[in-house]
Design a protein around this motif. Structure first.
Motif, PDB file in Angstrom:
ATOM      1  N   HIS A   1      53.662  30.495  37.136  1.00 33.70           N
ATOM      2  CA  HIS A   1      54.118  31.007  35.847  1.00 33.70           C
ATOM      3  C   HIS A   1      52.978  31.622  35.039  1.00 33.70           C
ATOM      4  O   HIS A   1      53.230  32.295  34.046  1.00 33.70           O
ATOM      5  N   LYS A   2      51.766  31.385  35.436  1.00 31.89           N
ATOM      6  CA  LYS A   2      50.625  31.968  34.750  1.00 31.89           C
ATOM      7  C   LYS A   2      50.259  33.281  35.425  1.00 31.89           C
ATOM      8  O   LYS A   2      49.960  33.320  36.620  1.00 31.89           O
ATOM      9  N   LYS A   3      50.323  34.343  34.666  1.00 33.33           N
ATOM     10  CA  LYS A   3      50.061  35.665  35.233  1.00 33.33           C
ATOM     11  C   LYS A   3      48.591  36.040  35.185  1.00 33.33           C
ATOM     12  O   LYS A   3      48.199  37.050  35.753  1.00 33.33           O
ATOM     13  N   GLY A   4      47.777  35.261  34.497  1.00 28.92           N
ATOM     14  CA  GLY A   4      46.353  35.545  34.453  1.00 28.92           C
ATOM     15  C   GLY A   4      45.959  36.377  33.243  1.00 28.92           C
ATOM     16  O   GLY A   4      46.764  36.649  32.343  1.00 28.92           O
ATOM     17  N   TYR A   5      44.706  36.813  33.261  1.00 31.10           N
ATOM     18  CA  TYR A   5      44.132  37.575  32.155  1.00 31.10           C
ATOM     19  C   TYR A   5      43.661  38.937  32.661  1.00 31.10           C
ATOM     20  O   TYR A   5      43.427  39.132  33.857  1.00 31.10           O
ATOM     21  N   VAL A   6      43.531  39.875  31.740  1.00 30.74           N
ATOM     22  CA  VAL A   6      43.129  41.236  32.091  1.00 30.74           C
ATOM     23  C   VAL A   6      41.670  41.221  32.527  1.00 30.74           C
ATOM     24  O   VAL A   6      40.767  40.928  31.741  1.00 30.74           O
ATOM     25  N   SER A   7      41.442  41.516  33.790  1.00 31.73           N
ATOM     26  CA  SER A   7      40.104  41.599  34.369  1.00 31.73           C
ATOM     27  C   SER A   7      40.229  42.306  35.708  1.00 31.73           C
ATOM     28  O   SER A   7      41.344  42.594  36.182  1.00 31.73           O
ATOM     29  N   ASP A   8      39.109  42.589  36.331  1.00 30.31           N
ATOM     30  CA  ASP A   8      39.148  43.245  37.635  1.00 30.31           C
ATOM     31  C   ASP A   8      39.880  42.388  38.655  1.00 30.31           C
ATOM     32  O   ASP A   8      40.791  42.851  39.353  1.00 30.31           O
ATOM     33  N   GLU A   9      39.476  41.129  38.758  1.00 29.89           N
ATOM     34  CA  GLU A   9      40.095  40.239  39.731  1.00 29.89           C
ATOM     35  C   GLU A   9      41.537  39.911  39.352  1.00 29.89           C
ATOM     36  O   GLU A   9      42.414  39.813  40.214  1.00 29.89           O
ATOM     37  N   GLY A  10      41.802  39.728  38.046  1.00 29.60           N
ATOM     38  CA  GLY A  10      43.154  39.392  37.628  1.00 29.60           C
ATOM     39  C   GLY A  10      44.151  40.496  37.929  1.00 29.60           C
ATOM     40  O   GLY A  10      45.269  40.235  38.391  1.00 29.60           O
ATOM     41  N   LEU A  11      43.779  41.744  37.695  1.00 30.69           N
ATOM     42  CA  LEU A  11      44.676  42.856  37.991  1.00 30.69           C
ATOM     43  C   LEU A  11      44.910  43.002  39.489  1.00 30.69           C
ATOM     44  O   LEU A  11      46.035  43.253  39.927  1.00 30.69           O
ATOM     45  N   GLU A  12      43.872  42.837  40.272  1.00 28.34           N
ATOM     46  CA  GLU A  12      44.030  42.973  41.719  1.00 28.34           C
ATOM     47  C   GLU A  12      44.958  41.893  42.277  1.00 28.34           C
ATOM     48  O   GLU A  12      45.842  42.177  43.097  1.00 28.34           O
ATOM     49  N   ARG A  13      44.779  40.652  41.836  1.00 34.93           N
ATOM     50  CA  ARG A  13      45.656  39.580  42.305  1.00 34.93           C
ATOM     51  C   ARG A  13      47.099  39.826  41.873  1.00 34.93           C
ATOM     52  O   ARG A  13      48.040  39.588  42.642  1.00 34.93           O
TER      53      ARG A  13
END
Length: 710
Positions: free
Chosen positions: A130-142
């Protein structure tokens, strides 16, 4: 005389019978040991491993736990004995280093709670999903890979000479480029290179929404910028892209075709409305609101920070349009818009008409020249539309690969010449609470099989959940919901129900009571399949009925949750007011009636108006009680009773299709009353005022200020 042998002692000198040197060690059983020795891992005699193996009595089947050496689980008999003694889970034997893989062959399972560990791991994964993550290089790629897109990184030089990273996302019909500078998104570019022009023309608005989801806004930090909004929009794009076959079968083009047909109908509605005398002289926003809420809806592609096609069919406070753009943006975010989100979904096991790609869902003339009697009866409002039936869409043939092999075919393994296994689906935002008969009728209108209901809640319990303390409450029993709030008073000068009706001269505290004497079963309608846009248009009048009813109930009686009431009180209250909300079961209501009867003996406090026996007497001063009786079958009806002049007003009304309010009974304006006509009050205006205000309490105050002047 015999000389004794050296090293040996005579029998008389030893005091006991000599034991043979080769005798076996004494046999001991669990029954020959003390309780402490039997159940203690260190209570038995300390013996060597060789003696333990040689003696059956010291084997692991009986007292092997008494040995301090390593345990052997190679025998199934030993494992069975451990289970019979309750030692597998009852004793802490330090088995962390013991290999028990051999037990699987004997059907005894794995010791140590492997299933429990897997369940805990699944629950952790579910929470993290349910956690989509945060805006970052790794977060967007995942996130992109999680949705199912292919992606790769590239570097480019910005106009100012800085080196920036670019995440290139590729789908079947979609291409997305996200430029980042030190984990901060600077630009987003999206295109549909192989799609039709109708899709390309609307791509700029979708790109702007994705950029707003990722870029830093005033007051936001790069460390806390979340990907939730971006994920929701990109997932909708990914679902359409995943089930498309490019070229030849583009679901973005299918939605664009429906949007084009509905836009032609909306333009026709606006043209007809401008020619009506009732709308003449009103602003363009008011005309559009009337077309949205009382005609055929308003189709919009990529709007309100949501990517995709939506059909708006109800706008709260739509009869009072905002005066400027700033107020318009505030109303869109605070008042709420009811809409249908149009998307596509795999057919699955259901048998339903597949997706068709066309822009000709409606004829160019829009309205039928000679409608039949059936068309007139089936049309709830507006003209009889001249719908068309586009041809079925067939999957394109697969492309030839080198070596004569064919590439992927169809949708989800389909074959060329086959109909796509994809259907249109409408998602209701927000979901609508309906009586169960009408809920079933909605599925009949679209020709779909309704899903089996998992429970049978009552209509009122879906709005106001039964408290945990009332678990034994009978669903067929009458129910009472109470709510207190402060209401803004509408001035007498606002007689036409226009923008001046929002001007307040003060506030009055209301104590509202909702009575449900005949509960009916209800269901929540959240999504529906459909095969033709005309099916959606046929749903709109009934959806507007219960959208207005939902607005009236929630504004006058809250949402039924204590958390929601506390949150509103913490904000200091809104125009609708704050207060408490509680459900009264029949026994509690009888006790309350008893106390009300006792209070009726006191002068100046009528028993019928004693709303809460626990409230202090001084709080009853200046408090107006409003009693509402709700029935929803066969149509939503409200019976409203409130104090007026020196008597009590009693008004019965019915909410008709498209949210039209009709007064069925009233004692405010007796037949032939001249005073009411002089004040501009008629039965039709009473119903129209509730349509404009969309608030029972404000409507009661509106009537009071025009009848008794208070």
């Amino acid at each position: 005389m015999t000389t004794p042998t050296p090293g040996k002692t005579a029998a008389s000198q030893q005091g006991r019978t000599p034991q043979p040197l080769a005798a076996s060690p004494p046999v001991s059983t669990p029954f020959s040991l003390t309780g402490a020795q039997v159940f203690s891992p260190h209570g038995g005699p300390r013996s060597s491993p060789q003696q333990v193996r040689k003696s059956p009595a010291n084997s692991t089947t009986l007292a092997g736990h008494a040995s301090s050496g390593p345990l052997n689980f190679d025998s199934p008999t030993a494992a069975a004995a451990m289970g019979s003694l309750g030692m597998a889970g009852g004793l802490d034997m330090g088995l962390d280093g013991v290999g028990v893989g051999g037990l699987a062959g004997y059907g005894l399972g794995v010791l140590g709670g492997e299933d429990e560990r897997l369940k805990r791991l699944d629950s952790v994964i579910n929470i993290l999903s349910h956690k989509k993550g945060y805006v970052s290089d790794e977060g967007l790629e995942r996130l992109v890979q999680r949705i199912g897109f292919d992606c790769l990184w590239d570097t480019h030089t910005a106009p100012d000479g800085r080196k920036m990273k670019m995440l290139v996302v590729a789908g079947k019909a979609l291409q997305l480029e996200i430029s980042l500078d030190n984990n901060i998104v600077r630009n987003v570019a999206m295109s549909f290179p192989l799609s039709a022009d109708a899709v390309k023309d609307r791509a700029a608005r979708a790109t702007a929404i994705l950029l707003r989801d990722l870029e830093l806004r005033p007051g936001q930090s790069p460390l806390t910028k979340k990907l939730d909004d971006f994920y929701a929009n990109l997932e909708r794009l990914g679902d359409l892209d995943k089930h498309s076959v490019i070229p030849g079968f583009d679901l973005q083009e299918a939605l664009a075709g429906i949007c084009a047909s509905l836009e032609r109908i909306h333009a026709y509605d606006l043209e007809k409305l401008r020619a009506e005398p009732e709308v003449a002289g009103k602003g363009e926003r008011y005309v559009r609101n009337v077309a949205t809420c009382h005609r055929h809806g308003y189709p919009v592609m990529h709007a309100r920070d949501r990517v995709g096609l939506s059909v708006d069919y109800w706008i709260q406070r739509h009869c009072v349009p905002p005066a400027d753009e700033r107020l318009e943006k505030h109303i869109e975010t605070s008042e709420g818009v009811w809409s249908l989100l149009i998307t596509c979904a795999p057919m699955g096991d259901t048998i339903y008409s597949p997706v068709r790609i066309s822009e000709d869902w409606i004829s160019p003339r829009i309205e039928k020249e000679e409608p039949s009697a059936e068309d007139v009866l089936s049309t709830a409002a507006g003209p009889a539309l001249d719908w068309l039936e586009p041809e079925s869409t067939v999957l394109p043939p697969p492309e030839e690969e080198e070596g004569g092999n064919k590439g992927p075919v169809g949708v989800d393994g389909g074959i060329p010449g086959k109909y796509p296994e994809v259907i249109f689906k409408a998602i209701l935002d927000p979901p609508v609470v309906l009586p169960q008969p009408l809920w079933l009728h909605m599925y009949e209108l679209v020709g779909a099989q309704p899903p089996p209901p998992y429970s049978y809640p009552t209509f009122d319990s879906l709005f106001f959940p039964i408290p945990a303390s009332d678990e034994a409450h009978d669903p067929s029993a009458p129910r009472t919901i109470e709510h207190a709030r402060e209401v803004s008073v509408v001035p007498r000068a606002a007689r036409d129900g226009g923008a001046a009706a929002t001007t307040t001269t003060g506030a009055r505290r209301h104590r509202n009571t909702l009575y449900v004497y005949k509960p009916v079963y209800g269901q929540v309608l959240s999504e529906l399949p459909f095969s033709h846009p005309k099916q959606l248009i046929a749903l709109l009048p009934s959806l507007r009925q219960y959208a207005l009813l939902s607005t009236l109930l929630k504004r006058s009686f809250g949402d039924g949750s204590a958390e929601g009431e506390k949150e509103r009180e913490g904000r200091g209250g809104a125009a609708g007011g704050t207060g408490t909300n509680m459900s009264t079961v029949p026994k509690a209501r009888e006790l309350k009636t008893f106390w009300s009867g006792r209070d009726a003996d006191k002068p100046g406090l009528p028993g019928a108006e004693a709303m809460d026996v626990d409230a202090p007497a001084e709080e009853d001063e200046g408090v107006s009680s409003v009693d509402v009786t709700l029935t929803v079958h066969p149509a939503p009806r409200l019976q409203i009773v409130f104090p007026l002049r020196s008597s009590t007003a009693n008004v019965g009304l019915e909410i008709g299709p498209s949210g039209r309010v009709r007064i069925t009974s009233q004692n405010i304006l007796p037949e032939g009353e001249v005073a009411g006509e002089k004040k501009g009050l008629t039965v039709e205006k009473l119903g129209r005022a509730l349509e404009v205000l969309e608030d029972i309490d404000q409507w009661c105050e509106w009537i009071r200020t025009r009848v008794d002047g208070s």
